[in-house]
Write a protein that holds these residues in place. Structure first.
Motif, PDB file in Angstrom:
ATOM      1  N   MET A 122      18.659  34.383  -4.253  1.00  0.00           N
ATOM      2  CA  MET A 122      17.924  35.644  -4.334  1.00  0.00           C
ATOM      3  C   MET A 122      18.726  36.721  -5.071  1.00  0.00           C
ATOM      4  O   MET A 122      18.666  37.896  -4.730  1.00  0.00           O
ATOM      5  N   SER A 123      19.446  36.321  -6.106  1.00  0.00           N
ATOM      6  CA  SER A 123      20.260  37.299  -6.832  1.00  0.00           C
ATOM      7  C   SER A 123      19.407  38.385  -7.480  1.00  0.00           C
ATOM      8  O   SER A 123      19.887  39.491  -7.717  1.00  0.00           O
ATOM      9  N   ASP A 124      18.136  38.094  -7.728  1.00  0.00           N
ATOM     10  CA  ASP A 124      17.245  39.101  -8.298  1.00  0.00           C
ATOM     11  C   ASP A 124      16.911  40.212  -7.299  1.00  0.00           C
ATOM     12  O   ASP A 124      16.336  41.235  -7.676  1.00  0.00           O
ATOM     13  N   ARG A 125      17.280  40.061  -6.050  1.00  0.00           N
ATOM     14  CA  ARG A 125      16.989  41.070  -5.011  1.00  0.00           C
ATOM     15  C   ARG A 125      18.215  41.905  -4.625  1.00  0.00           C
ATOM     16  O   ARG A 125      18.124  42.756  -3.746  1.00  0.00           O
ATOM     17  N   ILE A 126      19.342  41.652  -5.273  1.00  0.00           N
ATOM     18  CA  ILE A 126      20.568  42.368  -4.901  1.00  0.00           C
ATOM     19  C   ILE A 126      20.408  43.878  -5.084  1.00  0.00           C
ATOM     20  O   ILE A 126      20.763  44.660  -4.205  1.00  0.00           O
ATOM     21  N   ALA A 127      19.852  44.284  -6.205  1.00  0.00           N
ATOM     22  CA  ALA A 127      19.681  45.725  -6.445  1.00  0.00           C
ATOM     23  C   ALA A 127      18.783  46.349  -5.385  1.00  0.00           C
ATOM     24  O   ALA A 127      19.055  47.460  -4.909  1.00  0.00           O
ATOM     25  N   TRP A 128      17.735  45.638  -5.002  1.00  0.00           N
ATOM     26  CA  TRP A 128      16.839  46.160  -3.960  1.00  0.00           C
ATOM     27  C   TRP A 128      17.567  46.280  -2.628  1.00  0.00           C
ATOM     28  O   TRP A 128      17.400  47.254  -1.900  1.00  0.00           O
ATOM     29  N   ALA A 129      18.374  45.279  -2.311  1.00  0.00           N
ATOM     30  CA  ALA A 129      19.106  45.306  -1.039  1.00  0.00           C
ATOM     31  C   ALA A 129      20.055  46.502  -0.982  1.00  0.00           C
ATOM     32  O   ALA A 129      20.134  47.193   0.038  1.00  0.00           O
TER      33      ALA A 129
END
Length: 178
Positions: A28-35
């Motif tokens: 889920m590296s595409d969600r790091i910024a969201w996290a």
């Protein structure tokens, strides 16, 4: 008050610095910024609501207790949804945690400053325990001892600490609304 500060920042330090490693390990590296965006967004939004509420209706220590228990529940549920198919739910649970957690940064300061005999002298001595809590959680407990950077364990550690500081908050000195 030092224990409160230690535990409060232990919660944050248990998952925030290592959530990127966790998301990478779970595809889920595409969600790091969201996290990493959840906490700043919550820090912008929540003072308007919780500040008004805390300033008029409920003791700061009680509101902190309620919010920290809720934040522990949300952060403890989050890893169950840490797969690409339910990554949105994971982020929403992190946001719910952040919405409950961030008001406590101000509430804890209020509790300290209103209950210390000499805030100008005593507060720095109390506040240093917040920094120690973050360091102990991140470096020693999650990363070195449990080696949990890429695992869900970091969230469970944060959940246990959040619920613990939530319950502990009900034993803190009474801090009524101004």
């Amino acid at each position: 008050l030092s224990v409160m500060m230690f535990l409060l920042f232990f919660v944050w330090g248990a998952w925030f610095p290592t959530v990127g490693a966790f998301l990478n390990a779970h595809g889920m590296s595409d969600r790091i910024a969201w996290a990493y965006s959840c906490t700043p967004i919550a820090a912008i939004i929540m003072p308007f609501f919780m500040g008004l509420f805390a300033d008029r209706f409920i003791n700061a220590e009680r509101l902190q207790g309620i919010l920290m228990i809720l934040s522990g529940v949300f952060i403890g549920l989050a890893p169950q949804y840490a797969v690409p198919e339910t990554g949105g739910i994971f982020i929403m649970l992190l946001m719910a945690h952040a919405l409950c957690f961030t008001p406590n940064l101000g509430l804890s300061n209020t509790i300290c400053l209103k209950n210390l005999d000499d805030p100008a002298t005593d507060y720095p001595r109390v506040r240093i325990f917040a920094t120690l809590g973050w360091i102990v959680a991140t470096m020693f407990v999650v990363s070195l001892w449990l080696k949990a950077d890429p695992t869900a364990t970091q969230f469970y550690v944060a959940a246990i600490a959040a619920i613990a500081v939530g319950l502990f908050s009900f034993t803190l000195p009474r801090t009524p609304p101004p």
